[in-house]
Scaffold this motif. Structure first.
Motif, PDB file in Angstrom:
ATOM      1  N   PRO A 112      37.074  44.241  43.452  1.00  0.00           N
ATOM      2  CA  PRO A 112      35.826  45.005  43.424  1.00  0.00           C
ATOM      3  C   PRO A 112      35.132  44.917  44.789  1.00  0.00           C
ATOM      4  N   CYS A 158      30.511  38.810  34.711  1.00  0.00           N
ATOM      5  CA  CYS A 158      31.803  38.307  35.197  1.00  0.00           C
ATOM      6  C   CYS A 158      32.221  37.071  34.404  1.00  0.00           C
ATOM      7  N   PHE A 201      31.189  38.893  46.322  1.00  0.00           N
ATOM      8  CA  PHE A 201      32.248  38.458  45.426  1.00  0.00           C
ATOM      9  C   PHE A 201      32.892  37.192  45.942  1.00  0.00           C
ATOM     10  N   CYS A 205      37.768  35.682  41.606  1.00  0.00           N
ATOM     11  CA  CYS A 205      37.761  37.001  40.965  1.00  0.00           C
ATOM     12  C   CYS A 205      39.180  37.367  40.572  1.00  0.00           C
ATOM     13  N   LYS A 206      39.370  37.630  39.256  1.00  0.00           N
ATOM     14  CA  LYS A 206      40.702  37.999  38.763  1.00  0.00           C
ATOM     15  C   LYS A 206      40.929  39.497  38.814  1.00  0.00           C
ATOM     16  N   GLY A 207      39.902  40.250  39.163  1.00  0.00           N
ATOM     17  CA  GLY A 207      40.059  41.698  39.281  1.00  0.00           C
ATOM     18  C   GLY A 207      40.057  42.425  37.953  1.00  0.00           C
ATOM     19  N   CYS A 208      39.282  41.927  36.983  1.00  0.00           N
ATOM     20  CA  CYS A 208      39.268  42.569  35.660  1.00  0.00           C
ATOM     21  C   CYS A 208      38.538  43.906  35.676  1.00  0.00           C
ATOM     22  N   GLY A 209      37.581  44.071  36.594  1.00  0.00           N
ATOM     23  CA  GLY A 209      36.861  45.342  36.689  1.00  0.00           C
ATOM     24  C   GLY A 209      35.652  45.458  35.769  1.00  0.00           C
ATOM     25  N   CYS A 213      32.704  44.127  36.094  1.00  0.00           N
ATOM     26  CA  CYS A 213      31.478  44.348  36.865  1.00  0.00           C
ATOM     27  C   CYS A 213      31.353  45.823  37.236  1.00  0.00           C
TER      28      CYS A 213
HETATM   29  S1  SF4 Z   1      36.351  42.270  38.797  1.00  0.00           S
HETATM   30 FE1  SF4 Z   1      36.057  40.975  36.987  1.00  0.00          FE
HETATM   31  S2  SF4 Z   1      36.581  38.947  37.717  1.00  0.00           S
HETATM   32 FE2  SF4 Z   1      36.216  40.163  39.527  1.00  0.00          FE
HETATM   33  S3  SF4 Z   1      34.047  39.874  39.991  1.00  0.00           S
HETATM   34 FE3  SF4 Z   1      34.165  41.743  38.711  1.00  0.00          FE
HETATM   35  S4  SF4 Z   1      33.840  40.918  36.675  1.00  0.00           S
HETATM   36 FE4  SF4 Z   1      34.390  39.133  37.918  1.00  0.00          FE
END
Ligand code: SF4
Ligand SMILES: Cc1ncc(C[n+]2csc(CCOP(=O)(O)OP(=O)(O)O)c2C)c(N)n1
Ligand SMILES: [Mg+2]
Lengths: 348, 542
Positions: free
Chosen positions: B28, B499, B515, B520-524, B526
């Motif tokens: 992100p 997050c 960030f 950050c695992k990149g879940c998306g 946020c």
């Molecule tokens: S992408 Fe997911 S893991 Fe990464 S900062 Fe956003 S909420 Fe957190």
């Protein structure tokens, strides 16, 4: 000038620069306890990790940090504590899958004996641990009205061992043990347990439901629960991207749709009586909820048309019945919550 | 090594040792997008930013943010047709944010409190002549002065303001507002020479030792059309009528007045005629209502005040106070065609509002300046073919509104400044648009627009008092807080909250987030839960 109680994002976002710090959520505070810290091994977008941090940070604030958490076996325990690492930044204890309520009762008793009843106890488990295998211990804890807040993180299956059906799995959902095959694919209709209502039947002081889609509501409920002594039960819906086949970015969205379709009622009960419901704000058909989850994919054909209209209709009537039972549409047209106030008072 | 308890082989470690950022395939990133209001503003105001400042009551800071682009907020808050509100994403939630009324609130407050503009840059030594003191000329003069140049504005009329002074009726724009905002520009050191008509630009520039000029002479000449047997004594141009209605002894116009045309000027003329005592004011227009160039609000106000409208009609004859009207029908291309059906309409006066043109005497003496049709040709930097001579406002091609003129003035001022320094004008890259589809509207509470109080229609027809009143402070605050902040972070803490990996950090309370890509695992999540679309996922380079 009369104070203006409307703030751009109303009361729905996590923070709000325009309201006093004391009125903002615990999660908006840079100094929140982060009970569950980074580096845990939960999947991307895990609803359970999110729900646990939300709930425990709120409990930490409510108790001034004097908190012990007892955890049943399940994802939350496994992903947070691979030996010798821990993600917990609170006093935390794990024993077995089934006995978390009993262990919590013991911890509370020990604290009482030591004259430390200022330290409060939370016990937590997944739906498998609460609804099924730990149910006996939990019912006993309720029955004795032990001073414990029990939190069930409901992701609607035994996720840690590979998505097996639990007593909280919804009808028609595909799991590893209710496969999408045969004339009635997925989980059966008419079975399963409604643990919030079972908890209410014990006439304990406080029972509430919440989801990761409404942080203000969730935190309010934790604070209210911590203000009460005796057995309390909080049931939090926590979507599981892996088990539900939803996008990792959709975790909050799926939970929100569960509430806005009426499938998951958000309410509070005291001594067995519902005292407050969170009304539906933007009513949605169950289809909107089903379509974004792989566990319901067999209800639609590859082009996206409804392949099992009877099943979808049956799920819709479940939602309609829940809406009617809890009065979830009453007051839906009412004002949005202002500031960080509480939910709408139910008529009952 | 530390003594460990019985049966324990390893010391307790923290999961912070486990850098889950390595799981990520997308990351992100925070982005800034162009809000539709800013995109639509002809004056290039950063509307969203001044709304943000106004939301916590920082009115002076908000006003200063407007003043960075537009020196006439109190005028704009009344006379601008607010394309920003037409574009506003909130219109798709409930109603557009009342940007125009807030601009007026801030503009009025500045006049009431006497807020002064920041001091100009040190003297540059250059002199610029601005011809015309309408919104375009004044805007250019203001920005040029702030940039340190000496500015003289030549105005042929006895008072400054152009259309703001002579064209827009007082019930829409009171004169003390115009004067107040012009006085503030003069206080910066801008000289306005009224009653000075420039016919020979070369001579004027040489005499005054000017290094550059900006022509903002407007379109002050009413167009005329021939009506067979028309009695010129009963015919008056709309601009004349509006101009004369400003004078202390207002003209009388007769009981039955017909206005010919379908633009805002036609509406202003009809509403003015009502105020001058016309019992019946009829607007005659060739096409249908939906093709009328007049703005919806002007039309609504006119109708409320008893103005009648005759669509699909042209005036083909004028015989002793009786107009012959021919009915029209739209053809397949939407053009009005005569039908051969006639009717008559009694009229004591006929007001022509059929368009305006510029008086181009001034540029006739400059042969290299190209005149195309009725407008002066300019490049993207507003410069004519004559180096150092720029033009803008109604005298160049484009939408002829006050706000467009203000935008031209600013743009020209910056281009003139660059030209005087021998530099190319800076061209700022535009951000991608913050469309409605990028918003997560769940987080915005439902709240319809606060309405400005309006003068009673019955009273309006007899007075030139202002029709629309301003907002009071609590409604203004409410209105500012309705902004969705499309495409730009407004510190709602949603990303920080949602997050599951605590991978969003607060940079400094109230100053955005960053960030923690270690975790950050990149879940998306946020990105999905950001209300205003200010975060984006981009592929990780692997
Ligand atoms: S992408 Fe997911 S893991 Fe990464 S900062 Fe956003 S909420 Fe957190
Ligand atoms: C007595 C016992 N039976 C089975 C298991 C294996 N097991 C570990 S976690 C788990 C599933 C947990 O499901 P749930 O309680 O719903 O929590 P989730 O992982 O879904 O969060 C199972 C079956 C066990 N650890 N102990
Ligand atoms: Mg589970």
């Amino acid at each position: 000038m009369a104070p203006v109680r409307f703030y751009q994002v109303g009361s729905f976002a996590v923070g709000n620069r325009l309201v006093d710090r004391s009125e903002r959520t615990v999660q908006s505070d840079a100094g929140r306890s982060n009970s569950l810290t980074s580096g845990h091994r939960a999947c991307q977008g895990c609803g359970e990790a999110l729900g646990a941090r939300y709930a425990l940070d709120a409990a930490m604030r409510a108790t001034g940090g004097r908190l012990v958490a007892v955890n049943a076996t399940g994802c939350l325990e496994v992903f947070s504590t691979p030996y010798p690492e821990t993600s917990w930044q609170i006093a935390w204890l794990h024993s077995l899958f089934a006995n978390a309520p009993a262990v919590a009762t013991g911890v509370a008793a020990a604290l009482r004996v030591k004259g430390r009843s200022d330290i409060r106890v939370v016990s937590q488990a997944g739906d498998g641990g609460a609804v099924d295998i730990g149910f006996g211990c939990l019912s006993g804890m309720f029955e004795r009205n032990d001073d414990v807040l029990f939190i069930c993180y409901d992701n609607e299956a035994y996720m840690n061992t590979g998505v097996q059906r639990s007593g909280a799995t919804p009808p028609a959902a595909r799991t590893a043990t209710t496969e999408a095959v045969g004339p009635h694919p997925g989980n059966v209709f008419g079975q399963g347990k409604n643990l919030p209502e079972i908890a209410m039947a014990h006439r304990i002081p406080y029972v509430a439901t919440a989801t990761v889609a409404d942080l203000h509501d969730l935190e309010d409920k934790v604070s209210r629960a911590m203000a009460v002594h005796g057995s309390r039960y909080l049931h939090i819906l926590v979507p599981c991207p892996l088990g539900w086949g939803s996008a990792s970015s959709d975790t909050v969205r799926v939970a929100r749709l569960a509430t806005q379709t009426g499938l998951f009622p958000v309410f509070e009960a005291e001594r067995g009586r519902v005292v407050r419901v969170t009304p539906i704000r933007r009513l949605a058909p169950v289809e909107d909820y089903l379509r974004i989850q792989g566990r319901f994919r067999h209800l639609f054909d590859p082009e996206g048309a409804v392949a099992q209209p009877g099943v979808v209709a049956a799920l819709q009537s479940m939602a309609d019945a829940t809406i009617a039972r809890y009065g979830l549409l009453a007051g839906a047209e009412a004002e949005p919550r202002q500031g960080t106030g509480t939910g709408t008072e139910a008529a009952s | 090594m530390k003594e460990l308890p019985f049966a324990i082989t390893l010391e307790v470690g923290s999961s912070l040792a486990n850098r889950t950022g390595s799981w990520r395939v997308e990351r992100p990133v925070y982005v800034d997008r162009l809000p539709p209001c800013n995109d639509a503003c002809p004056a290039g105001e950063n509307i969203q930013q001044w709304l943000y400042l106004a939301e916590d009551g920082s009115y002076e800071a908000a006003w200063r943010r407007i003043m960075a682009e537009n020196p006439l907020p109190a005028v704009m808050g009344r006379a601008c047709f607010h394309p920003c509100e037409t574009a506003c994403n909130r219109a798709q939630v409930d109603e557009a944010v009342g940007i125009n009324e807030l601009e007026r609130f801030l503009g009025d407050r500045a006049l009431a409190e006497g807020w002064a503009v920041a001091a100009p840059e040190p003297a540059s030594g250059s002199r610029v002549l601005v011809v015309g003191s309408g919104p375009g000329g004044l805007s250019a003069a203001y920005h040029l002065r702030l940039l340190g140049h000496d500015v003289v504005v030549a105005e042929s009329s006895p008072e400054p303001g152009g259309m703001m002074r002579y064209g827009i009726p007082t019930y829409r724009l009171p004169r003390h507002i115009v004067h107040g905002e012009i006085r503030r520009i003069q206080a910066l050191g801008v000289t306005i020479e009224c009653g000075r008509r420039v016919d020979d630009l070369d001579a004027a520039m040489e005499d005054g030792h000017f290094d550059a000029a900006f022509l903002a002479i407007g379109a002050q000449r009413s167009k005329h059309i021939d009506i067979p047997a028309g009695d010129s004594a009963r015919m008056v141009s709309a601009l004349d009528l509006l101009h004369r209605a400003q004078e202390p002894d207002r003209p009388s116009i007769g009981r039955r007045v017909v206005v010919y045309g379908g633009g805002d000027t036609a509406m202003d003329a009809a509403r003015t005629a009502r105020r001058l005592g016309a019992a019946d004011a009829v607007v005659v227009y060739r096409r249908t209502r939906d093709r009328m160039p007049a703005h919806e609000e002007e039309l609504r106000d006119a109708v409320e005040e008893g103005v009648r409208l005759k669509w699909l009609s042209t005036i083909v004859g004028d015989e002793d106070g009786s107009l012959t009207i021919e009915r029209m029908a739209l053809d397949d291309h939407g053009f009005p065609q005569p039908t051969g059906e006639f009717e008559t309409l009694e009229a004591d006066a006929l007001v022509l509002a059929v368009g305006q043109a510029a008086d181009l005497t001034l540029v006739r003496s400059l042969p290299e300046i190209a005149v195309h049709g009725e407008v002066i040709e300019v490049g993207p930097d507003m410069m004519t073919a004559r180096p150092g001579v720029f033009a803008g406002g109604d005298v160049v091609a484009g939408a002829r509104t006050l706000t467009d003129a203000v935008g031209h003035g600013k743009k020209a001022a910056r281009a003139i400044d660059a030209w005087l320094r021998g530099e190319a004008p800076a061209s700022g890259a535009r951000h991608a648009l913050a469309g409605f589809d990028r918003l997560n509207t769940w987080y915005y509470a439902d709240a319809p627009q606060a309405q400005r109080p309006r003068l009673d229609a019955a009273r309006r027809a007899s007075t030139f008092d202002e029709v629309v009143a301003g907002l009071d402070e609590s409604t203004a605050l409410f209105e500012a807080r309705r902004c969705l902040s499309c495409g730009n972070c407004f510190q709602c803490d949603n990303c920080f909250g949602v997050c599951p990996d605590n991978a969003v950090l607060k940079v400094e309370e109230g100053h955005g987030y960053s960030f923690d890509y270690d975790f950050c695992k990149g879940c998306g999540l946020c990105v999905q839960e950001c209300p205003c679309g200010a975060i984006e996922m981009v592929p990780e380079e692997i």
